[in-house]
Write an enzyme that holds these catalytic residues in place. Structure first.
Site, PDB file in Angstrom:
ATOM      1  NE  ARG A 122      -4.137  -1.937   1.965  1.00 56.75           N
ATOM      2  CZ  ARG A 122      -4.195  -2.998   2.768  1.00 56.75           C
ATOM      3  NH1 ARG A 122      -3.310  -3.130   3.750  1.00 56.75           N
ATOM      4  NH2 ARG A 122      -5.109  -3.919   2.608  1.00 56.75           N
ATOM      5  CE  LYS A 144      -0.123  13.683 -14.704  1.00 59.01           C
ATOM      6  NZ  LYS A 144      -0.516  14.172 -16.052  1.00 59.01           N
ATOM      7  CD  GLU A 186       7.721  15.573 -22.675  1.00 56.37           C
ATOM      8  OE1 GLU A 186       7.222  16.662 -22.306  1.00 56.37           O
ATOM      9  OE2 GLU A 186       7.055  14.541 -22.838  1.00 56.37           O
ATOM     10  CE  LYS A 228       6.094  16.954 -14.615  1.00 54.96           C
ATOM     11  NZ  LYS A 228       6.273  15.675 -15.326  1.00 54.96           N
ATOM     12  CD  GLU A 238      -3.563  16.397 -15.822  1.00 48.12           C
ATOM     13  OE1 GLU A 238      -4.291  16.059 -16.753  1.00 48.12           O
ATOM     14  OE2 GLU A 238      -2.393  15.983 -15.685  1.00 48.12           O
ATOM     15  NE  ARG A 243       1.336  16.691 -13.060  1.00 47.54           N
ATOM     16  CZ  ARG A 243       1.969  15.897 -12.208  1.00 47.54           C
ATOM     17  NH1 ARG A 243       1.680  15.944 -10.920  1.00 47.54           N
ATOM     18  NH2 ARG A 243       2.900  15.068 -12.614  1.00 47.54           N
ATOM     19  CG  ASN A 247      -1.486  16.198 -20.026  1.00 51.26           C
ATOM     20  OD1 ASN A 247      -0.559  15.471 -19.694  1.00 51.26           O
ATOM     21  ND2 ASN A 247      -2.555  16.375 -19.265  1.00 51.26           N
ATOM     22  CG  HIS A 250       1.784  14.518 -23.693  1.00 56.16           C
ATOM     23  ND1 HIS A 250       2.467  15.692 -23.965  1.00 56.16           N
ATOM     24  CD2 HIS A 250       2.647  13.755 -22.964  1.00 56.16           C
ATOM     25  CE1 HIS A 250       3.670  15.629 -23.412  1.00 56.16           C
ATOM     26  NE2 HIS A 250       3.801  14.480 -22.812  1.00 56.16           N
ATOM     27  CG  HIS A 254      -0.527   9.421 -25.004  1.00 56.66           C
ATOM     28  ND1 HIS A 254      -1.138   9.811 -23.834  1.00 56.66           N
ATOM     29  CD2 HIS A 254       0.803   9.575 -24.795  1.00 56.66           C
ATOM     30  CE1 HIS A 254      -0.217  10.185 -22.960  1.00 56.66           C
ATOM     31  NE2 HIS A 254       0.966  10.052 -23.527  1.00 56.66           N
ATOM     32  CG  HIS A 268       6.687   9.597 -24.622  1.00 58.54           C
ATOM     33  ND1 HIS A 268       5.320   9.618 -24.818  1.00 58.54           N
ATOM     34  CD2 HIS A 268       6.950  10.585 -23.719  1.00 58.54           C
ATOM     35  CE1 HIS A 268       4.777  10.560 -24.060  1.00 58.54           C
ATOM     36  NE2 HIS A 268       5.734  11.162 -23.383  1.00 58.54           N
TER      37      HIS A 268
END
Length: 365
Positions: A122, A144, A186, A228, A238, A243, A247, A250, A254, A268
């Site tokens: 956990r 993330k 990036e 960032k 987000e 935030r 993206n 993105h 993706h 990527h």
């Protein structure tokens, strides 16, 4: 370069990002305070044997025992199968909730290890030591973590902040040029989001950075991390549309990655570059962004060898096919997919009114 420490201010989840050349060789001294006198587990991939040896030597010098888990490199390792194998191995090694697992590698290793740490017992702790430009300027900061699924990229994951990020720009010296260029996408993103002066800096210095200029490299990394950190501190999960600016490109990216099977056919960062050019092109097509700004973005990406659209990615799929990939995007909300669009360089915004049919028509054009 002199050492730089950039804080990520998140209350009791705050941590530092330390940037310094040859930091890997003295990482043991820094990590000693986190080891609790216990063995540290380092997770890396098969391409990083040299960096692993340096890190384990540094840990040993600091009196810290270590164990390495070496995974297969590539996006394919961000999978249920690898996650299961990794967590089983961490449990076999007796990792406790208070222990710190070390992620030594690029974005794949960081995302995978971070997610494993988030769910192991956990939640245990982890440290990011990113070795690619993309991971150093983006994925290692912000918490993330995720794996991919058949439906798409990063759809299974959690927010789980690291305890520390150690960035050694010297690790980029052993990185293939294509990987460095992919990470540079990036870097450019931070200029396009809300910092036109930084985009102009990229236009003037991007080629030198990719050629290995240490001053340009150090400036790009520190500026990107600070940008960032500021955005993450303002909107960690987000939920405030702040935030979400990270993206940019993105959603398109993706879809391109899904179309190419999340393979080395399209890295990527290369997909992000094409995605940003498409986002600016789509913005211009809708009359929101000056066409010359969209052309300027595409021109800079081309100038450093990055793709600026579908053809440059070697993709001839229909707009309908690519939009079908987007339908699985994790940002989908009540059947609507928000897009990051632009009114100009350094002026991006979240648009929740975009019809996917319009995106498909644009891609077909």
């Amino acid at each position: 370069m002199t050492s730089q420490t950039i804080p990520v201010a998140l209350g009791d989840r705050s941590y530092d990002v330390v940037i310094e050349d040859d930091l890997l060789s003295r990482a043991g001294t820094i990590l000693a305070s986190l080891s609790r006198g216990r063995r540290m587990v380092v997770v890396t991939d098969e391409n990083l044997a040299g960096h692993l040896a340096t890190l384990q030597g540094s840990l040993s010098t600091a009196g810290i025992d270590s164990e390495a888990i070496v995974l297969t490199p590539g996006e394919g390792s961000k999978s249920w199968a690898t996650l299961e194998s990794l967590t089983d191995r961490l449990l076999d090694l007796g990792v406790e909730r208070g222990d710190h697992v070390v992620a030594l590698g690029g974005g794949v290793i960081g995302d995978l290890v971070g997610f494993a740490a988030a769910i192991l017992k956990r939640g245990c702790r982890f440290v990011q030591i990113p070795t690619t430009l993309l991971a150093q300027v983006d994925s290692s900061v912000g918490g993330k973590t995720a794996i991919n699924s058949r439906a798409g990229k990063n759809l299974i994951g959690a927010f789980h902040q690291p305890s520390l990020v150690l960035i050694d720009p010297a690790t980029l010296d052993t990185l293939p040029g294509r990987q460095v260029a992919a990470g540079y996408a990036e870097v450019v993103k931070y200029g396009l989001i809300d910092d036109p002066a930084f985009f102009a800096w990229c236009e003037a210095n991007g080629a030198a950075l990719l050629a290995g200029d240490p001053t340009a490299r150090a400036h790009a990394i520190a500026h990107s991390v600070a940008a960032k950190a500021r955005i993450v501190a303002a909107d960690e999960r987000e939920t405030k549309d702040v935030r979400a600016l990270l993206n940019l490109g993105h959603t398109f990216a993706h879809a391109l990655e899904a179309e190419t099977g999340f393979s080395d056919r399209l890295l990527h960062g290369e997909a992000v570059a094409a995605g940003m050019a498409l986002a600016f092109g789509f913005s211009a097509a809708r009359g929101h962004c000056p066409p010359e700004d969209a052309a300027r973005v595409a021109a800079h990406l081309r100038s450093v060898g990055l793709p600026d659209g579908l053809a440059a990615c070697g993709i001839d799929a229909s707009g309908k096919t690519l939009v079908a990939h987007m339908a699985h995007d994790k940002k989908m909300d009540a059947g609507t997919l928000p897009f990051l669009l632009a009114t100009g360089i350094g002026e991006t915004y979240l648009d929740r009114s975009v019809a996917l049919a319009d995106v498909a028509a644009f891609l077909d054009r």
